[in-house]
Enzyme design. Structure first.
Site, short mmCIF file in Angstrom:
data_model
loop_
_atom_site.label_atom_id
_atom_site.label_comp_id
_atom_site.label_asym_id
_atom_site.label_seq_id
_atom_site.Cartn_x
_atom_site.Cartn_y
_atom_site.Cartn_z
N HIS A 123 23.70 75.24 152.42
CA HIS A 123 22.49 74.66 153.03
C HIS A 123 21.92 75.53 154.13
O HIS A 123 21.14 75.06 154.95
CB HIS A 123 22.79 73.24 153.55
CG HIS A 123 23.13 72.27 152.46
ND1 HIS A 123 23.71 71.05 152.68
CD2 HIS A 123 23.00 72.38 151.11
CE1 HIS A 123 23.88 70.43 151.52
NE2 HIS A 123 23.49 71.21 150.56
N CYS A 157 5.90 84.61 162.23
CA CYS A 157 6.66 85.68 161.57
C CYS A 157 6.11 87.05 162.00
O CYS A 157 4.93 87.35 161.78
CB CYS A 157 6.53 85.52 160.06
SG CYS A 157 7.28 86.86 159.13
N THR A 199 33.26 65.41 153.60
CA THR A 199 31.94 65.19 153.01
C THR A 199 31.92 63.85 152.30
O THR A 199 32.90 63.44 151.68
CB THR A 199 31.53 66.32 152.05
OG1 THR A 199 30.23 66.07 151.53
CG2 THR A 199 32.52 66.49 150.91
N SER A 200 30.75 63.20 152.38
CA SER A 200 30.60 61.91 151.68
C SER A 200 30.38 62.14 150.19
O SER A 200 30.35 61.19 149.41
CB SER A 200 29.41 61.14 152.28
OG SER A 200 28.24 61.95 152.18
N PRO A 225 38.76 60.58 156.44
CA PRO A 225 39.33 59.30 156.92
C PRO A 225 38.78 58.10 156.17
O PRO A 225 39.40 57.04 156.12
CB PRO A 225 38.90 59.26 158.39
CG PRO A 225 38.53 60.64 158.77
CD PRO A 225 38.06 61.30 157.51
N1 APR Z 1 37.63 64.74 159.21
C1 APR Z 1 37.22 64.67 157.92
N2 APR Z 1 36.16 63.93 157.52
C2 APR Z 1 35.51 63.22 158.46
C3 APR Z 1 35.88 63.24 159.83
C4 APR Z 1 36.99 64.05 160.19
N3 APR Z 1 37.42 64.11 161.45
N4 APR Z 1 35.03 62.42 160.52
C5 APR Z 1 34.16 61.92 159.60
N5 APR Z 1 34.45 62.39 158.38
C6 APR Z 1 33.76 62.14 157.11
C7 APR Z 1 33.04 60.82 157.03
O1 APR Z 1 33.93 59.79 156.63
C8 APR Z 1 31.98 61.12 155.96
O2 APR Z 1 32.45 60.77 154.67
O3 APR Z 1 32.76 63.12 156.96
C9 APR Z 1 31.81 62.64 156.02
C10 APR Z 1 30.42 63.08 156.46
O4 APR Z 1 29.51 62.66 155.47
P1 APR Z 1 27.95 62.92 155.71
O5 APR Z 1 27.57 62.46 157.08
O6 APR Z 1 27.23 62.37 154.53
O7 APR Z 1 27.81 64.50 155.74
P2 APR Z 1 27.82 65.49 154.49
O8 APR Z 1 28.66 64.96 153.39
O9 APR Z 1 28.17 66.83 155.02
O10 APR Z 1 26.27 65.48 154.05
C11 APR Z 1 25.89 66.40 153.04
O11 APR Z 1 23.58 65.81 153.47
O12 APR Z 1 21.88 65.35 154.95
C12 APR Z 1 22.42 66.34 154.14
O13 APR Z 1 22.17 68.63 154.48
C13 APR Z 1 22.86 67.52 154.94
O14 APR Z 1 24.71 69.01 154.49
C14 APR Z 1 24.35 67.65 154.64
C15 APR Z 1 24.50 66.88 153.34
#
Ligand code: APR
Length: 257
Positions: A123, A157, A199-200, A225
């Protein structure tokens, strides 16, 4: 850590040691313990801000000042945070495994700051700028693009002299960098162990990578978690913070090295 968990850790470490190729995909959760907000948790960014107003091209064209205000706030936040133990553990993994590919959805640059070298940034990276017109990318220290947003000036730019600069991050509806996609897919198809960390697993195409790996025969591990869309498919899940479990895995790997 209770016995069962340490047995699970030891079993995973044995798999890591034997694996000919390991691939990891990280999300915002891996930076949570550094103080960087995630997106979809209760205290996440998308519960405080509207992505359709801040993270897409139409929003930028409609109101570049608002978008720059938001990214300047995020850049300032990220300038104050440091990598956590999970980032450092991932940076160390590459020297302990036969082959390790780190793919991240995060734009916060913390993997690089922790010492990870070949990070595939699906990203983009918030530290870099890009021209919205000619697509020229500028590294953070490029003096031609240094600007003080707070003075209300919008950066243009220096190459094409017409386009507005924007952060070099992928916005909703935009294509991901072609080379990042190609390298990530190849790594996922090639690996025999895939780690989905923090990641979710709901934003595609990144969220497809764990399933591509598993369909190609990889053992799929999730570190989060919370339960996610991927949890039911994972061969092994650790319901723990990545900043705790990753150093444990690395220390066990080093003990057995
Ligand atoms: N260790 C591991 N996981 C964790 C921790 C931790 N300490 N704390 C929170 N989490 C988990 C949460 O439970 C959640 O499932 O991290 C995850 C974050 O999920 P999102 O907030 O959806 O972030 P992400 O999966 O990176 O989103 C993907 O969405 O908005 C776009 O571009 C943005 O790159 C991002 C993409």
């Amino acid at each position: 850590m209770e016995d069962q968990a340490s047995e699970t850790c030891k079993a995973l470490v044995e798999r890591l040691r034997r694996a000919s190729s390991v691939c990891a995909l990280t999300g915002a959760g891996v930076s949570k313990e550094s103080g960087v907000p995630t997106f979809r948790e209760a205290d996440g960014l998308w519960n405080r801000f509207r992505p359709e107003e801040l993270a897409n091209v139409e929003a930028f064209i409609r109101n570049p000042t608002l978008v720059w205000e938001w990214y300047s706030w995020r850049r300032e936040l990220m300038s104050r945070v440091q990598p956590n133990a999970g980032h450092y553990a991932l940076a160390e993994l590459s020297s302990l495994l036969k082959s390790f590919t780190l793919i991240t959805q995060n734009v916060d640059n913390l993997h690089r700051q922790a010492g990870s070298k070949d990070v595939i940034e699906l990203h983009g990276n918030i530290q870099r700028n890009k021209c919205q017109e000619c697509k020229t990318v500028y590294l953070p220290d490029d003096s031609r693009t240094r600007f003080e947003f707070r003075k209300g000036q919008l950066p243009h730019c220096p190459e094409c002299n017409t386009g507005l600069l924007r952060p070099d991050v992928v916005w909703f509806g935009e294509m991901l960098p072609e080379d990042a996609i190609t390298q990530s897919w190849e790594a996922a198809e090639r690996c025999d162990l895939f780690l989905s960390i923090g990641t979710s697993a709901v934003v595609y195409p990144a969220a497809a990578l764990p399933q591509v790996a598993q369909a190609s025969g990889a053992f799929l591990v999730e570190i989060n978690p919370q339960v996610t869309e991927l949890s039911g498919k994972a061969d092994l899940s650790f319901r723990e913070p990545s900043g705790e479990i990753l150093p444990t895995l690395v220390n066990l790997l080093k003990e057995q090295a």
